[in-house]
Design an enzyme around this catalytic site. Structure first.
Site, PDB file in Angstrom:
ATOM      1  N   ALA A  75      -0.268  -0.730  -8.106  1.00 21.21           N
ATOM      2  CA  ALA A  75       0.536  -0.617  -6.891  1.00 21.21           C
ATOM      3  C   ALA A  75       0.368   0.721  -6.177  1.00 21.21           C
ATOM      4  O   ALA A  75       0.377   0.771  -4.947  1.00 21.21           O
ATOM      5  CB  ALA A  75       1.998  -0.847  -7.231  1.00 21.21           C
ATOM      6  N   THR A  76       0.219   1.799  -6.930  1.00 21.48           N
ATOM      7  CA  THR A  76       0.096   3.089  -6.255  1.00 21.48           C
ATOM      8  C   THR A  76      -1.152   3.095  -5.367  1.00 21.48           C
ATOM      9  O   THR A  76      -1.110   3.561  -4.216  1.00 21.48           O
ATOM     10  CB  THR A  76       0.052   4.237  -7.288  1.00 21.48           C
ATOM     11  N   ASN A 160      13.214  -0.664  -8.606  1.00 18.44           N
ATOM     12  CA  ASN A 160      12.857  -0.495 -10.015  1.00 18.44           C
ATOM     13  C   ASN A 160      13.981   0.115 -10.840  1.00 18.44           C
ATOM     14  O   ASN A 160      14.082  -0.125 -12.034  1.00 18.44           O
ATOM     15  CB  ASN A 160      11.587   0.353 -10.147  1.00 18.44           C
ATOM     16  N   GLN A 190       8.261  -5.056  -8.462  1.00 18.46           N
ATOM     17  CA  GLN A 190       9.341  -5.536  -9.339  1.00 18.46           C
ATOM     18  C   GLN A 190       9.730  -6.980  -9.055  1.00 18.46           C
ATOM     19  O   GLN A 190      10.566  -7.554  -9.752  1.00 18.46           O
ATOM     20  CB  GLN A 190      10.572  -4.622  -9.225  1.00 18.46           C
ATOM     21  N   SER A 210       1.317  -5.193  -9.413  1.00 19.28           N
ATOM     22  CA  SER A 210       0.765  -4.432 -10.524  1.00 19.28           C
ATOM     23  C   SER A 210       0.886  -5.252 -11.810  1.00 19.28           C
ATOM     24  O   SER A 210       1.963  -5.776 -12.109  1.00 19.28           O
ATOM     25  CB  SER A 210       1.570  -3.137 -10.651  1.00 19.28           C
ATOM     26  N   ALA A 211      -0.206  -5.362 -12.564  1.00 18.37           N
ATOM     27  CA  ALA A 211      -0.208  -6.252 -13.739  1.00 18.37           C
ATOM     28  C   ALA A 211       0.664  -5.745 -14.884  1.00 18.37           C
ATOM     29  O   ALA A 211       1.275  -6.529 -15.598  1.00 18.37           O
ATOM     30  CB  ALA A 211      -1.644  -6.441 -14.237  1.00 18.37           C
ATOM     31  N   HIS A 212       0.754  -4.407 -15.046  1.00 18.63           N
ATOM     32  CA  HIS A 212       1.415  -3.922 -16.268  1.00 18.63           C
ATOM     33  C   HIS A 212       2.928  -4.090 -16.231  1.00 18.63           C
ATOM     34  O   HIS A 212       3.608  -3.887 -17.233  1.00 18.63           O
ATOM     35  CB  HIS A 212       1.024  -2.466 -16.570  1.00 18.63           C
ATOM     36  N   THR A 248     -17.217  -1.049  -9.392  1.00 14.25           N
ATOM     37  CA  THR A 248     -17.307  -2.279 -10.189  1.00 14.25           C
ATOM     38  C   THR A 248     -15.910  -2.765 -10.563  1.00 14.25           C
ATOM     39  O   THR A 248     -15.063  -1.982 -10.996  1.00 14.25           O
ATOM     40  CB  THR A 248     -18.154  -2.022 -11.455  1.00 14.25           C
ATOM     41  N   CYS A 344      14.700  15.250 -11.052  1.00 13.46           N
ATOM     42  CA  CYS A 344      14.584  15.910  -9.754  1.00 13.46           C
ATOM     43  C   CYS A 344      14.130  17.344  -9.961  1.00 13.46           C
ATOM     44  O   CYS A 344      14.017  17.821 -11.079  1.00 13.46           O
ATOM     45  CB  CYS A 344      15.893  15.833  -8.974  1.00 13.46           C
TER      46      CYS A 344
HETATM   47  N1  PLP Z   1       6.464   0.559  -6.993  1.00 16.32           N
HETATM   48  C1  PLP Z   1       7.430   0.236  -7.861  1.00 16.32           C
HETATM   49  C2  PLP Z   1       8.700  -0.367  -7.356  1.00 16.32           C
HETATM   50  C3  PLP Z   1       7.261   0.498  -9.216  1.00 16.32           C
HETATM   51  O1  PLP Z   1       8.238   0.171 -10.083  1.00 16.32           O
HETATM   52  C4  PLP Z   1       6.052   1.082  -9.643  1.00 16.32           C
HETATM   53  C5  PLP Z   1       5.864   1.419 -11.065  1.00 16.32           C
HETATM   54  O2  PLP Z   1       6.576   2.258 -11.611  1.00 16.32           O
HETATM   55  C6  PLP Z   1       5.066   1.392  -8.706  1.00 16.32           C
HETATM   56  C7  PLP Z   1       5.308   1.105  -7.388  1.00 16.32           C
HETATM   57  C8  PLP Z   1       3.753   1.989  -9.114  1.00 16.32           C
HETATM   58  O3  PLP Z   1       2.974   1.007  -9.771  1.00 16.32           O
HETATM   59  P1  PLP Z   1       1.633   1.330 -10.570  1.00 16.32           P
HETATM   60  O4  PLP Z   1       2.053   1.811 -11.910  1.00 16.32           O
HETATM   61  O5  PLP Z   1       0.912   0.016 -10.659  1.00 16.32           O
HETATM   62  O6  PLP Z   1       0.864   2.307  -9.786  1.00 16.32           O
END
Ligand code: PLP
Length: 604
Positions: A75-76, A160, A190, A210-212, A248, A344
């Site tokens: 996702a990032t 999240n 999420q 995101s798969a994990h 790849t 923070c």
């Molecule tokens: N966005 C949300 C809401 C998430 O919970 C996370 C993971 O912590 C991410 C983005 C980032 O995902 P990734 O670990 O696949 O980069």
């Protein structure tokens, strides 16, 4: 003494384990279908098939008729790619009057990517966080007003930390009726596996997955891109992903993601299958069970989420009198892994998500998130309940234990007094500075200057206390009576020593440790058993003493016991637990010292 509790992992919103079936797929692809999809021979075809099948599953699962999926690292990367694509199209234009809108409770990847690309591409647009209400819902009127100047809007499907579910239908209506063309990114991380998402009825430009977060491996994900959305690759090279992401492909990871999509498709279509992901109603039941077990441990817990409008797999709560760190330690001790809000910059953990929702500071500083994944089982939930009930029983059965931390005057220099009493009888006092404790004081009173020197004075209305090489000198102002307490120990009733257990939580053998002489002093009395908590107690910082508390046979608990702690965190935990048990939460500085000294005067 060893405590090997089986770990209960309740942090699925952070990540999930790879399911056995998924790991078999990964292994099979890595070992047997390892062709590079870009190669010219037949081995490549098998890999290409995997990519196109996974893409087809994604397309079908999200009803994505208007766009396509690009596989990436997660996702990032998806968030960065989407934002870069939108902002790169603005290079050279004057964007100083325009805004980049994002939800105030977004994952940090969103505002950080917006900030980064806005700066790197020299756009000078203004980043604007869309406020949320106390239930975590975005302010639609604010969005409506800001949309005409918006270059982009980024929102999330579900949060999240709190699990708050966004009303995407309402958002879609507001966004598309006030700015038909503004690029809209939905962070759907999420959502996957917990809610359904129809990318035909929701007119988003980008969505990230995101798969994990759903039992796949880390480092693989997908970005949905609407056919009319801008797209500019961040990486180029061999033309992979139709030239949209060079490099790849992670074929095994994509196969895993494809399997996850396929399972979800089967679940959504009610096809009888081996899909491990449970339906929402079952997950909701499980969450209710978890919450009621939690309430047996903390009857006064406060939820930090709108319970019905949050993910059926997430509970976010705070307990009055406890910080997140303390609660994490407590759960760690019980073998339960949970998480808190984000750290923070001040180093004091608090949740920016709860802050944005306007919840009181104590809730934000004490937030705990428990999350499980949709591939859970009744057996797992029962084991969590069981563990929580044990924890509750253990805490409640503590016999009249009062554990206190006596703090010095905050404005005085750092002279620290630890005292602990059990069954209302004080047994041993340990004096001296502790770096951990000073650190804590530091945080409590950042305006003060702290020196880490034990030879300092403390003056209260009634006493003058000086730390000398020979010990602690206490003088009563009224009577001028004076006592000197030898360093690190006094008033222990030596007749009782055999009944006192000394638990060394901090590995006092450590050379550097300032409390080494405490240990020596105690050992010279021969009788007390000093039990190193573990050979690696230095590596087992938080959990140890609570584990003991939770698992010591009742007979041991009845004994008076003394903990030797080096860290203020542990002592605070003791104090917080004490509050939960009805003991003093934290005796205030002067009162505490006075109280202690009075006791000493009587016995001394
Ligand atoms: N966005 C949300 C809401 C998430 O919970 C996370 C993971 O912590 C991410 C983005 C980032 O995902 P990734 O670990 O696949 O980069």
């Amino acid at each position: 003494m060893s405590f090997c509790l089986p770990e209960i992992f309740l942090d699925a919103n952070a990540t999930t384990p790879v399911l056995p079936e998924i790991s078999h797929i990964i292994e099979a692809v890595c070992c047997s279908r390892y062709g590079n999809p870009s190669s010219p021979h037949l081995a490549a075809l098998a890999s290409k098939d995997i990519l196109s099948q996974s893409r087809d599953y994604a397309q079908a699962l999200f009803n994505a008729k208007q766009g396509e999926f690009i596989f990436n690292s997660g996702a990032t990367e998806g968030i960065n790619t989407a934002i870069f694509s939108v902002l790169a199209a603005q290079v050279g234009k004057d964007c100083s009057q325009q805004v980049l809108l994002y939800g105030a409770t977004e994952h940090k990847a969103v505002p950080e990517a917006l900030r980064h690309w806005n700066q790197a591409l020299n756009l000078n647009a203004k980043l604007v966080a869309i406020p949320v209400d106390s239930e975590g819902q975005l302010d639609l009127v604010f969005i409506q007003d800001a949309l005409p100047q918006a270059l982009m809007i980024c929102t999330m499907g579900a949060n999240n930390e709190t699990g708050v579910i966004a009303d995407l239908v309402a958002l879609n209506r507001v966004i598309r009726s006030h700015n038909r063309r503004v690029p809209w990114l939905i962070d759907s991380v999420q959502v996957l596996g917990k809610l359904s998402l129809d990318l035909t009825s929701i007119d988003a430009d980008y969505a990230t997955f995101s798969a994990h977060k759903l039992y796949g491996p880390k480092g693989v994900g997908a970005l949905y891109v609407h056919k009319s959305a801008s797209y500019l690759p961040i990486t180029v090279g061999g033309g992979q992903e139709s030239g949209r992401r060079g490099g790849t492909e992670n074929v095994a990871g994509i196969a895993a993601l494809g399997k996850i999509f396929h399972w979800l498709l089967q679940r959504d279509n009610d096809v009888s299958n081996d899909c491990p992901f449970l339906p929402t109603a079952t997950l909701q039941h499980y969450r209710d069970d978890l919450l009621s077990a939690l309430r047996t441990v903390f009857p006064n817990l406060v939820l930090n989420q709108p319970y019905p409008d949050s993910l059926p797999t997430t509970v976010n709560f705070s307990v009055p009198g406890f910080s997140s760190a303390q609660l994490i330690s407590l759960f760690d001790a019980a073998g339960i892994r949970v998480s808190a809000g984000s750290a923070c910059s001040t180093g004091r953990p608090r949740s920016y998500v709860l802050d944005a929702m306007g919840l009181p500071a104590w809730q934000s500083e004490g937030a705990i998130r428990m999350s499980f994944g949709p591939a859970t089982s009744s057996v797992f939930i029962e084991s969590v309940q069981q563990r929580l009930l044990e924890l509750a029983k253990r805490i409640q059965s503590e016999p009249n234990t009062k554990l206190g931390l006596l703090a010095p005057q905050p404005t005085q220099s750092n002279f620290c007094v630890y005292a602990q009493t059990c069954n209302n009888r004080s047994e041993l006092f340990i004096f001296g500075d502790s770096e951990g404790y000073s650190e804590w004081l530091h945080q409590q009173f950042p305006e003060s200057t702290w020196r880490y020197d034990t030879r300092t004075e403390l003056e209260t209305d009634e006493f003058v206390i000086r730390t000398l090489a020979e010990g602690l000198e206490i003088t009563s102002r009224k009577t001028q009576r004076q006592v000197i307490i030898p360093p690190h120990g006094l008033t222990i009733d030596e007749q009782q020593l055999d009944r006192v257990r000394i638990l060394d939580f901090d590995d006092l053998n450590s050379e550097k440790d300032r409390l080494l002489d405490v240990r020596e002093w105690l050992e010279s009395r021969a009788q007390p058993v000093i039990e190193p908590f573990s050979e690696q107690s230095a590596e087992l910082p938080r959990a140890s003493w609570l584990e003991w508390l939770l698992h010591a046979p009742q007979a041991e608990v009845q004994q008076r016991y003394i903990t030797i702690c080096r860290s203020g965190g542990r002592s605070r935990l003791i104090a917080a637990l004490s509050a939960q048990l009805g003991g003093p939460e934290l005796i205030s500085a002067r009162l505490g010292v006075t109280h202690l000294v009075q006791k000493l005067m009587r016995t001394g």
